[in-house]
Design an enzyme around this catalytic site. Structure first.
Site, mmCIF file in Angstrom:
data_model
loop_
_atom_site.group_PDB
_atom_site.id
_atom_site.type_symbol
_atom_site.label_atom_id
_atom_site.label_comp_id
_atom_site.label_asym_id
_atom_site.label_seq_id
_atom_site.Cartn_x
_atom_site.Cartn_y
_atom_site.Cartn_z
ATOM 1 N N SER A 1 35.358 55.975 40.036
ATOM 2 C CA SER A 1 34.186 55.392 40.695
ATOM 3 C C SER A 1 34.460 53.940 41.050
ATOM 4 O O SER A 1 34.613 53.085 40.168
ATOM 5 C CB SER A 1 32.972 55.471 39.768
ATOM 6 O OG SER A 1 31.957 54.615 40.274
ATOM 7 N N ASP B 1 29.605 55.667 44.940
ATOM 8 C CA ASP B 1 28.212 55.723 44.484
ATOM 9 C C ASP B 1 27.296 54.994 45.458
ATOM 10 O O ASP B 1 27.304 53.772 45.540
ATOM 11 C CB ASP B 1 28.102 55.082 43.094
ATOM 12 C CG ASP B 1 28.663 55.983 42.027
ATOM 13 O OD1 ASP B 1 28.209 57.143 41.937
ATOM 14 O OD2 ASP B 1 29.555 55.548 41.282
ATOM 15 N N MET C 1 23.646 53.965 46.536
ATOM 16 C CA MET C 1 22.311 53.764 45.940
ATOM 17 C C MET C 1 21.415 53.016 46.918
ATOM 18 O O MET C 1 21.867 52.091 47.604
ATOM 19 C CB MET C 1 22.420 52.959 44.647
ATOM 20 C CG MET C 1 23.395 53.551 43.645
ATOM 21 S SD MET C 1 23.294 52.716 42.058
ATOM 22 C CE MET C 1 24.721 53.419 41.222
ATOM 23 N N HIS D 1 28.493 60.220 46.317
ATOM 24 C CA HIS D 1 27.384 60.607 45.453
ATOM 25 C C HIS D 1 26.153 59.864 45.963
ATOM 26 O O HIS D 1 26.035 58.652 45.762
ATOM 27 C CB HIS D 1 27.759 60.221 44.009
ATOM 28 C CG HIS D 1 26.664 60.404 43.011
ATOM 29 N ND1 HIS D 1 26.730 59.884 41.733
ATOM 30 C CD2 HIS D 1 25.481 61.050 43.083
ATOM 31 C CE1 HIS D 1 25.628 60.190 41.077
ATOM 32 N NE2 HIS D 1 24.844 60.888 41.876
ATOM 33 N N MET E 1 22.663 58.725 45.819
ATOM 34 C CA MET E 1 21.463 58.506 44.983
ATOM 35 C C MET E 1 20.431 57.858 45.893
ATOM 36 O O MET E 1 20.085 56.685 45.741
ATOM 37 C CB MET E 1 21.830 57.616 43.785
ATOM 38 C CG MET E 1 22.676 58.358 42.763
ATOM 39 S SD MET E 1 23.589 57.238 41.666
ATOM 40 C CE MET E 1 25.053 56.970 42.642
ATOM 41 N N MET F 1 24.867 64.716 35.666
ATOM 42 C CA MET F 1 24.800 63.301 35.278
ATOM 43 C C MET F 1 24.740 63.209 33.753
ATOM 44 O O MET F 1 23.905 63.858 33.117
ATOM 45 C CB MET F 1 23.568 62.620 35.875
ATOM 46 C CG MET F 1 23.651 62.338 37.364
ATOM 47 S SD MET F 1 25.122 61.407 37.872
ATOM 48 C CE MET F 1 24.880 59.838 37.029
ATOM 49 N N ASP G 1 29.485 62.713 35.279
ATOM 50 C CA ASP G 1 29.452 61.311 35.718
ATOM 51 C C ASP G 1 28.530 60.488 34.822
ATOM 52 O O ASP G 1 27.341 60.791 34.693
ATOM 53 C CB ASP G 1 28.933 61.314 37.168
ATOM 54 C CG ASP G 1 28.883 59.938 37.815
ATOM 55 O OD1 ASP G 1 29.320 58.961 37.196
ATOM 56 O OD2 ASP G 1 28.402 59.874 38.962
HETATM 57 C C1 DX5 Z 1 25.878 55.905 37.921
HETATM 58 C C2 DX5 Z 1 27.010 56.331 38.857
HETATM 59 C C3 DX5 Z 1 28.332 56.478 38.201
HETATM 60 C C4 DX5 Z 1 28.901 55.235 37.592
HETATM 61 C C5 DX5 Z 1 29.819 55.627 36.493
HETATM 62 O O1 DX5 Z 1 24.679 55.994 38.583
HETATM 63 O O2 DX5 Z 1 26.704 57.568 39.460
HETATM 64 O O3 DX5 Z 1 29.284 57.075 39.081
HETATM 65 O O4 DX5 Z 1 29.609 54.440 38.503
HETATM 66 O O5 DX5 Z 1 30.189 54.482 35.832
HETATM 67 P P1 DX5 Z 1 30.733 54.483 34.332
HETATM 68 O O6 DX5 Z 1 31.992 55.303 34.351
HETATM 69 O O7 DX5 Z 1 30.954 53.057 34.092
HETATM 70 O O8 DX5 Z 1 29.660 55.101 33.489
HETATM 71 ZN ZN ZN Z 2 28.344 58.681 40.643
#
Ligand code: DX5
Ligand code: ZN
Length: 224
Positions: free
Chosen positions: A7, A34, A36, A65, A67, A136, A174
């Protein structure tokens, strides 16, 4: 096949291409992006322009991904930018089947993502059409959170369901996946392992990113 989807949320954005190449040299085979929107999750990250910028610097598949709310509106832009896989959050999609079909129609591999509080059973109708299910193991929104241990039985449940239904979608996990948690999720059936903070070292020790990826994969593969 066990794969590391690193990520880039935890990477040094000022040197993103170098960071991707370091993780790749350490054995990472998927770039996890990621996205967001500040609505579905309380954080804002990046969108199609960043996907477009990293597309030419690596041959690895780009796993986005999302979100975000209103994913349908943005799927064409992600396809255009060069995304290979798109995962959408079940909780954010009013017409999930339509959204997954839209991803397929744009030539990408469709995935569905479930939050820790969403029952695995809610996936039953879409499992035959997805390339991957992302479980998740933290509440989405931020990197560096603590792994939720109930994720292990949720992955095991999904893996059993896959076998019962004779399907072959991949199981991605994840959130909080690191050297100390990865074995448990692999044993439960996960094979696409997302990790951010466990892989990317702080800028002053950036050289260790490659070693982090290599060690992570060694532990993961030993558990498979
Ligand atoms: C959280 C993300 C993850 C995050 C994982 O919302 O979807 O992909 O970047 O990060 P770590 O590995 O630090 O938990
Ligand atoms: Zn993610």
């Amino acid at each position: 096949m066990i794969e590391l989807a690193f990520s880039i949320l935890a990477a040094d954005f000022a040197h993103l291409a170098d960071e991707i190449h370091r993780a790749e040299r350490g054995g990472g085979t998927i770039v996890h992006v990621d996205v967001m929107d500040g609505h579905f999750v309380p954080n804002i990250t990046f969108g199609p322009p960043v996907v477009k910028a990293i597309r030419p610097i690596t041959k690895l598949p780009l796993d986005c991904h999302l979100m975000i709310e209103n994913a349908d509106e943005y799927i064409p832009a992600f396809a255009e930018a060069g995304a290979d896989m798109i995962g959408v959050q079940l909780e954010a999609c009013r017409h999930l089947n339509r959204t997954l079909q839209l991803i397929i129609d744009h030539g990408m591999l469709p995935g569905v993502v479930i939050n820790p509080a969403t029952p695995v059973e809610m996936l039953s109708e879409v499992l035959p059409m997805v390339h991957h299910v992302l479980v998740m193991s933290v509440n989405p929104g931020f990197g560096g959170q603590k792994f939720l241990p109930q994720s292990v039985s949720r992955i095991r449940h999904l893996s059993r369901l896959r076998e019962e239904l004779g399907l072959n979608f991949r199981i991605e996990v994840d959130g909080g996946i690191a050297h100390d948690t990865v074995a448990s999720v692999v044993e439960a059936g996960a094979d696409m392992l997302v990790a951010g903070s466990a892989i990317f070292a702080p800028p002053e020790q950036s050289g260790t990113t490659e070693e982090n990826a290599r060690d992570f994969l060694r532990v993961a593969r030993a558990a498979s």
